[in-house]
Design an enzyme around this catalytic site. Structure first.
Site, PDB file in Angstrom:
ATOM      1  N   HIS A  97      36.614  41.901  41.456  1.00  0.00           N
ATOM      2  CA  HIS A  97      36.427  41.429  42.833  1.00  0.00           C
ATOM      3  C   HIS A  97      36.957  42.553  43.726  1.00  0.00           C
ATOM      4  O   HIS A  97      37.897  43.257  43.333  1.00  0.00           O
ATOM      5  CB  HIS A  97      37.293  40.220  43.183  1.00  0.00           C
ATOM      6  N   ASP A 100      40.707  42.507  43.921  1.00  0.00           N
ATOM      7  CA  ASP A 100      41.511  42.893  42.750  1.00  0.00           C
ATOM      8  C   ASP A 100      41.870  44.362  42.793  1.00  0.00           C
ATOM      9  O   ASP A 100      42.855  44.790  42.193  1.00  0.00           O
ATOM     10  CB  ASP A 100      40.732  42.724  41.426  1.00  0.00           C
ATOM     11  N   GLU A 264      30.414  30.422  32.167  1.00  0.00           N
ATOM     12  CA  GLU A 264      31.801  30.541  31.682  1.00  0.00           C
ATOM     13  C   GLU A 264      32.128  29.371  30.762  1.00  0.00           C
ATOM     14  O   GLU A 264      31.899  28.201  31.108  1.00  0.00           O
ATOM     15  CB  GLU A 264      32.766  30.583  32.867  1.00  0.00           C
ATOM     16  N   ASP A 292      31.121  34.561  30.922  1.00  0.00           N
ATOM     17  CA  ASP A 292      32.562  34.721  31.038  1.00  0.00           C
ATOM     18  C   ASP A 292      33.167  34.099  29.789  1.00  0.00           C
ATOM     19  O   ASP A 292      33.212  32.867  29.626  1.00  0.00           O
ATOM     20  CB  ASP A 292      33.103  34.067  32.317  1.00  0.00           C
TER      21      ASP A 292
HETATM   22  C1  XLS Z   1      37.117  31.176  38.572  1.00  0.00           C
HETATM   23  C2  XLS Z   1      36.054  32.082  38.217  1.00  0.00           C
HETATM   24  C3  XLS Z   1      36.197  33.498  38.719  1.00  0.00           C
HETATM   25  C4  XLS Z   1      34.891  34.206  38.626  1.00  0.00           C
HETATM   26  C5  XLS Z   1      34.779  35.421  39.494  1.00  0.00           C
HETATM   27  O1  XLS Z   1      37.271  30.102  38.041  1.00  0.00           O
HETATM   28  O2  XLS Z   1      35.922  32.062  36.824  1.00  0.00           O
HETATM   29  O3  XLS Z   1      37.204  34.166  38.052  1.00  0.00           O
HETATM   30  O4  XLS Z   1      34.610  34.565  37.320  1.00  0.00           O
HETATM   31  O5  XLS Z   1      34.942  35.126  40.832  1.00  0.00           O
HETATM   32 NI    NI Z   2      34.708  33.299  35.653  1.00  0.00          NI
HETATM   33 NI    NI Z   3      36.923  30.375  35.755  1.00  0.00          NI
END
Ligand code: XLS
Ligand code: NI
Ligand code: NI
Length: 434
Positions: A97, A100, A264, A292
């Site tokens: 991000h 970060d 994710e 993710d």
């Molecule tokens: C949060 C998200 C975040 C995204 C990126 O829960 O997983 O980390 O992957 O903004």
């Molecule tokens: Ni994420």
């Molecule tokens: Ni997350």
């Protein structure tokens, strides 16, 4: 060097500080493991998260030897630490991000200047090491200005500010050669309908995504855009609850075809789905993009973002990835952090070693399952009645309700054959544990 005592992590080193299953150059199903798996480091967790929770502050020191009050020096120390970690672990990609990379300054112009300086430094490191950017994104959720959302904020000024921040994040992604851009809308949702115009908020979110896609393409971005579905946390209702909901949002706003999914694992289980269900839903809707790779704790109701260690889940995941044709612009981003009690640099390495080995095993297992063929054959056979006769007539459109009524008047159906779930689970176990 930030971690002088930590050696290069090798395949089959024979101890816990080595890979047992991840052998980057080994060819599986015609491709080296590193191309199948495309591991990425998440800048925010690995280089920023210090282990704070609702009840206590950080337990991990992420200053990496820098004076944190010198924001540029600290940002560059994170770059040094990040590239050393990636090199020692043979990780080929990172995700970030804007926030970060370097602490935000009081003004947008100054923040952008800081980002330029830090990304110049990152670019230099990328050229030296060959490490690449998988995707970039914008943090439009942490600062209090985003308390009521970014694209879905009731304030047009906040919408404008989010757009300006996203513009910069897209430019940085292009500068670093990222092949993806992620939208994760943690506060793009609502707490109560007593004060919320859902239709208007969703239209605005779509507007912001459309603007981003158009701008990114206009400056030469050739990668993929991804929505990252999550049902809740921090918002109570998030508009991108799960893959199916996010697909409907894209379809409703004419964005399908422009945006895919970053699925994710922990978000899937928060939504009451298996990770595999979410991946399959993405694949059947033509929006499978990136992953993710983490894991949640099923006894906790929040996003614990643990390094993955569940081999069965990783096997299911890699089966989905392989059947979707593998990654193109996407990869496996470890959106994961070590537990609060695992507070040493060695723990970061252990997190990645276990996560990478878990997915390496997942890939090896998936290849075995594919080579064996029995599970796929069983599924195919289950639908065999559509290959001929009335089944074929249904598919070709030859049979409508009238014909099907006439057919059924002549023939009472049998109950379907056994689904054999337990037998199939046994085959799965025999294959992966032998
Ligand atoms: C949060 C998200 C975040 C995204 C990126 O829960 O997983 O980390 O992957 O903004
Ligand atoms: Ni994420
Ligand atoms: Ni997350």
């Amino acid at each position: 060097m930030k971690f002088p005592g930590i050696p290069q992590v090798a395949y089959k080193g024979g101890d816990t500080f080595s890979f047992q299953w991840y052998n980057p150059d080994e060819v599986i199903l015609g491709k080296p493991m590193k191309e199948h798996l495309k591991f990425a480091l998440a800048w925010w967790h690995t280089l920023c998260a210090e282990g704070s929770d609702m009840f206590g502050g950080g337990t991990v020191d992420k200053s990496f030897g820098a004076d944190k009050s010198d924001v540029i020096a600290h940002a560059k120390a994170k770059v040094d630490a990040g590239f050393e970690i990636m090199q020692k672990l043979s990780i080929g990609y990172f995700c970030f991000h804007d926030a970060d990379l370097v602490e935000e300054a009081p003004t947008l112009a100054e923040s952008n200047k800081r980002l330029d300086e830090v990304t110049d430094y990152i670019k230099q490191k990328m050229d030296e090491t060959g490490i690449k950017c998988l995707w970039g994104t914008c943090n439009a959720f942490s600062h209090k200005r985003f308390m009521a959302g970014a694209g879905t904020s009731p304030s047009a000024d906040i919408f404008a500010y989010a757009a300006a921040k996203i513009k910069k994040a897209v430019e940085l992604t292009v500068k670093l050669g990222g092949t993806g851009y992620v939208f994760w809308g943690g506060r793009e949702g609502y707490e109560t309908l007593l004060n919320t115009d859902v239709k208007f908020e969703q239209e605005n979110l779509a507007r912001l995504i459309r603007m981003t896609v158009e701008y990114a393409r206009s400056i030469g971005f050739k990668g993929d855009f991804y929505i990252e579905p999550k049902p809740k946390e921090p918002s109570k209702h998030q508009y991108d609850v799960d893959v199916a909901t996010a697909c409907n949002f894209l379809r409703a706003h004419g964005l399908l075809g422009d945006v895919k999914m970053n699925v994710e694992a922990n978000h899937a289980t928060l939504a009451g789905h298996t990770f595999r269900h979410e991946l399959r839903t993405a694949a059947v809707n033509g929006v499978f993009g990136s992953i993710d790779a983490n894991q949640g704790d099923l006894l906790l109701g929040w996003d614990t973002d643990q390094f993955p260690s569940d081999v069965t889940d990783a096997t299911f995941c890699m089966l989905e990835v392989l059947s979707a044709g593998g990654f193109t612009n996407g990869g496996l981003n470890f959106d994961a952090k070590t537990r609060r009690m695992s507070h040493t640099p060695e723990d970061i390495f252990h997190g990645f070693i276990t996560g990478m080995d878990t997915y390496a095993l997942g890939l090896r297992n998936a290849a075995k399952i594919i080579a064996d063929g029995r599970l796929a054959q069983f599924t195919e056979q289950r639908y065999a009645s559509y290959k001929s006769g009335i089944g074929a007539d249904i598919l070709s459109g030859k049979a409508g309700l009238k014909e099907l009524e006439a057919y059924s008047m002549q023939k009472e159906p049998q109950i379907p054959d056994s689904g054999r779930q337990e037998m199939l689970e046994g085959i799965f176990n025999r294959l992966i544990f032998s």
